[in-house]
Design an enzyme around this catalytic site. Structure first.
Site, PDB file in Angstrom:
ATOM      1  N   ASP A  67      28.203  99.415  16.153  1.00  0.00           N
ATOM      2  CA  ASP A  67      28.331  99.595  17.602  1.00  0.00           C
ATOM      3  C   ASP A  67      27.485 100.782  18.049  1.00  0.00           C
ATOM      4  OD1 ASP A  67      29.426 100.098  20.312  1.00  0.00           O
ATOM      5  OD2 ASP A  67      30.841  98.548  19.703  1.00  0.00           O
ATOM      6  N   SER A 118      29.779  97.267  25.368  1.00  0.00           N
ATOM      7  CA  SER A 118      30.025  96.391  24.207  1.00  0.00           C
ATOM      8  C   SER A 118      30.767  95.111  24.587  1.00  0.00           C
ATOM      9  CB  SER A 118      30.836  97.135  23.153  1.00  0.00           C
ATOM     10  OG  SER A 118      30.133  98.260  22.716  1.00  0.00           O
ATOM     11  N   ASP A 170      39.694  96.521  20.829  1.00  0.00           N
ATOM     12  CA  ASP A 170      38.481  97.057  21.455  1.00  0.00           C
ATOM     13  C   ASP A 170      37.487  95.901  21.667  1.00  0.00           C
ATOM     14  OD1 ASP A 170      36.832  98.956  22.561  1.00  0.00           O
ATOM     15  OD2 ASP A 170      36.628 100.171  20.744  1.00  0.00           O
ATOM     16  N   THR A 172      34.402  94.815  20.802  1.00  0.00           N
ATOM     17  CA  THR A 172      33.666  94.008  19.830  1.00  0.00           C
ATOM     18  C   THR A 172      34.553  93.023  19.073  1.00  0.00           C
ATOM     19  OG1 THR A 172      31.979  95.708  19.689  1.00  0.00           O
ATOM     20  CG2 THR A 172      32.077  94.146  17.856  1.00  0.00           C
ATOM     21  N   ARG A 183      38.124  94.519  29.767  1.00  0.00           N
ATOM     22  CA  ARG A 183      38.346  94.998  28.406  1.00  0.00           C
ATOM     23  C   ARG A 183      39.542  95.924  28.257  1.00  0.00           C
ATOM     24  NH1 ARG A 183      33.313  98.473  26.567  1.00  0.00           N
ATOM     25  NH2 ARG A 183      34.776  99.177  25.008  1.00  0.00           N
ATOM     26  N   GLU A 340      32.694  95.282  12.182  1.00  0.00           N
ATOM     27  CA  GLU A 340      32.146  96.254  13.125  1.00  0.00           C
ATOM     28  C   GLU A 340      32.325  97.697  12.644  1.00  0.00           C
ATOM     29  OE1 GLU A 340      34.340  97.296  16.613  1.00  0.00           O
ATOM     30  OE2 GLU A 340      32.561  97.935  17.713  1.00  0.00           O
ATOM     31  N   ASP A 345      29.066 104.449  17.789  1.00  0.00           N
ATOM     32  CA  ASP A 345      29.061 104.548  19.256  1.00  0.00           C
ATOM     33  C   ASP A 345      29.958 105.678  19.758  1.00  0.00           C
ATOM     34  OD1 ASP A 345      28.926 103.152  22.119  1.00  0.00           O
ATOM     35  OD2 ASP A 345      31.044 103.511  21.658  1.00  0.00           O
ATOM     36  N   LYS A 346      31.178 105.715  19.248  1.00  0.00           N
ATOM     37  CA  LYS A 346      32.152 106.658  19.834  1.00  0.00           C
ATOM     38  C   LYS A 346      31.735 108.112  19.602  1.00  0.00           C
ATOM     39  CE  LYS A 346      35.817 103.240  19.316  1.00  0.00           C
ATOM     40  NZ  LYS A 346      35.680 102.696  20.686  1.00  0.00           N
ATOM     41  N   HIS A 349      28.746 109.036  21.849  1.00  0.00           N
ATOM     42  CA  HIS A 349      29.264 109.462  23.163  1.00  0.00           C
ATOM     43  C   HIS A 349      29.700 110.934  23.109  1.00  0.00           C
ATOM     44  CE1 HIS A 349      29.401 105.716  25.445  1.00  0.00           C
ATOM     45  NE2 HIS A 349      30.028 105.095  24.461  1.00  0.00           N
ATOM     46  N   ASP A 387      24.805  96.496  18.963  1.00  0.00           N
ATOM     47  CA  ASP A 387      25.111  95.717  20.164  1.00  0.00           C
ATOM     48  C   ASP A 387      24.462  96.320  21.416  1.00  0.00           C
ATOM     49  OD1 ASP A 387      26.783  97.895  20.189  1.00  0.00           O
ATOM     50  OD2 ASP A 387      28.560  96.781  20.840  1.00  0.00           O
ATOM     51  N   HIS A 388      24.093  97.576  21.344  1.00  0.00           N
ATOM     52  CA  HIS A 388      23.331  98.198  22.430  1.00  0.00           C
ATOM     53  C   HIS A 388      22.773  99.506  21.890  1.00  0.00           C
ATOM     54  CE1 HIS A 388      26.651 101.029  22.840  1.00  0.00           C
ATOM     55  NE2 HIS A 388      27.477 100.010  22.873  1.00  0.00           N
ATOM     56  N   HIS A 429      25.443 104.999  26.913  1.00  0.00           N
ATOM     57  CA  HIS A 429      24.601 103.988  26.273  1.00  0.00           C
ATOM     58  C   HIS A 429      23.220 104.036  26.915  1.00  0.00           C
ATOM     59  CE1 HIS A 429      28.445 101.337  25.604  1.00  0.00           C
ATOM     60  NE2 HIS A 429      28.516 102.514  25.011  1.00  0.00           N
TER      61      HIS A 429
HETATM   62 ZN   LIG Z   1      30.076 103.082  23.831  1.00  0.00          ZN
END
Ligand SMILES: [Zn+2]
Length: 446
Positions: A67, A118, A170, A172, A183, A340, A345-346, A349, A387-388, A429
């Site tokens: 992610d 996501s 979450d 994904t 979501r 995943e 990702d987290k 951030h 995914d991004h 992102h």
């Molecule tokens: Zn994110």
């Protein structure tokens, strides 16, 4: 695509690997996606036992998603862990391409939303359709349910697995086995944004309820508090989602030790943390100039009672594997498994390079598990992607950033300055295209 089966049409294809999955699972031949056509393949590649790209049909599909793992995150992890000239497991896949990740606008789906989340990207890879940010396998504006690759696999007799280091509710893991408008609708008591989906309103319920009701064979991850919430309608009204899962034949476990003991024959729900799973590494977050570091990361932070992503991947494969037998068992299809690495990702951030890299390295170990299985089982298609794209960037050590920076000492014993500068606080992102790579039987020439 770069690589042996070079396509003649443009290389940036939305939904490219959704198409790859469709090829693998359903055996579609002509998708018009830019995949190589009959006659374009190199001689001698077809059916290669080493799992190089070739003809044939995949029996099993393992889809691994980092992610927020753009090329920048991969490069930062590689530099730190292996050195600039080193190679991660995920660098070894023979077919590599790029795909775009943009979402579409909720009010006017003909217009792109250049920076996706996501939920939108997950909907795209899971269903082949673009949607707006925040949606879980539903259409923009019209809120129609979209069928997912996992649902198609189930209908075709494949076993299915869904694994994450995040809460299982979450985005994904959710996009494969749930359809909701937003979501945030993760548990039966989190339905403020999706009133029409409540079971008490005749809907399919929250993401947690739908994942269990869908009967996914192996669900491993975290987010126990969502599954401890009480259901407000339907046959299990008044029960928790965990109790509903048990009634529907799931074994529910909560530790790495219980995972180790798990045997096939029963559906499995593993909830290894109340929220997201614990992080593998830690270190100082980035800070305004002069920043933090030079630092080396502190490794080995995950508690023993939580499994690693590699352990969850290994066990999932073991539980989902349908060995070819004689008679009735002979023609059995294989499995579809999604894995995943959520906290790349987290921690991106949270502008914490060590925590981000630790999660990327752990994800890479899960990739290695999948590739090792693929070597022994060449009818398995392994797809590795993100995914991004995300915020972290390598900048010159003498640059003065307006963002937040941290300097790391890498495996090369060199300094690498990592910059986070997409927002004032929590980072965002980004909208770049990202890598998709694969190994195994990809193209069906038959
Ligand atoms: Zn994110």
């Amino acid at each position: 695509m770069r690589g042996r089966n070079r396509a003649r049409r443009p290389v940036v294809l939305s939904g490219l690997f959704g198409a790859l999955l469709a090829v693998a699972l359903v055996g579609f031949v002509s998708l018009g996606t830019g995949l190589a056509q009959p006659g374009e393949r190199e001689p001698g590649v077809e059916g290669s036992p080493e799992g190089r790209p070739g003809g044939g049909k995949a029996k099993n599909v393992i889809l691994l998603i980092g992610d927020g793992m753009g090329e920048s995150e991969i490069t930062i992890a590689r530099n730190y862990e292996k050195g600039a000239a080193g190679r991660l497991a995920l660098d070894a896949l023979p077919l590599t391409g790029d795909y775009t990740t943009y979402a579409v606008q909720e009010d006017d789906p003909s217009k792109p939303d250049y920076v996706p989340d996501s939920a939108a990207t997950g909907t795209a890879w899971a269903t082949g359709e673009k949607t707006s940010n925040g949606r879980i396998s539903t259409t923009p504006g019209t809120d129609r349910d979209l069928k997912t690759i996992l649902e198609l696999a189930q209908e075709a007799g494949y076993k299915t697995g869904d694994v994450s280091t995040a809460e299982l509710t979450d985005a994904t893991p959710a996009v494969l086995a749930a359809q909701v408008r937003d979501r945030s609708c993760q548990g039966p008591q989190n339905m403020a944004e999706c009133p029409q989906d409540r079971k008490s309103n005749g809907g399919p319920g929250s993401i947690a309820e739908q994942e269990v009701d869908e009967g996914v064979d192996v669900l491993l991850g975290a987010g126990r508090l969502r599954f401890e919430q009480v259901i407000d309608g339907g046959p299990d009204s008044g029960k928790t989602v965990i109790q509903s899962a048990e009634r529907q034949g799931y074994r529910v476990i909560g530790t790495a030790q219980e995972l180790e003991m798990a045997r096939s024959g029963q559906k499995l729900l593993g909830l290894f943390n109340a929220g997201n799973m614990s992080l593998e590494w830690t270190g100082q977050p980035a800070a305004p100039e002069p920043g933090t570091g030079p630092q080396r990361c502190q490794e080995g932070r995950r508690p023993d009672n939580e499994p690693s992503l590699a352990q969850m991947t290994q066990k999932s494969i073991e539980l989902l594997e349908q060995r070819p037998g004689k008679g009735k068992a002979k023609g059995r299809p294989g499995f579809f498994l999604q894995v995943e690495g959520a906290s790349i990702d987290k921690r991106d951030h949270a502008f914490n390079p060590c925590e981000q890299i630790g999660e990327n390295v752990a994800f890479d170990e899960a990739v290695k598990v999948a590739l090792d299985y693929q070597k022994k089982n060449p009818e398995t298609l392994v797809i590795v992607t993100g995914d991004h794209a995300h915020t972290s960037q390598i900048i010159p050590t003498d640059a003065t950033s307006p963002g937040k920076v941290s300097t790391l000492i890498t495996a090369d014993e060199a300094e690498m300055k990592v910059n986070y500068g997409t927002e004032k606080g929590i980072q965002t992102h980004t909208g770049s295209q990202i890598r998709v790579a694969a190994q195994g039987p990809i193209l069906n020439y038959s």
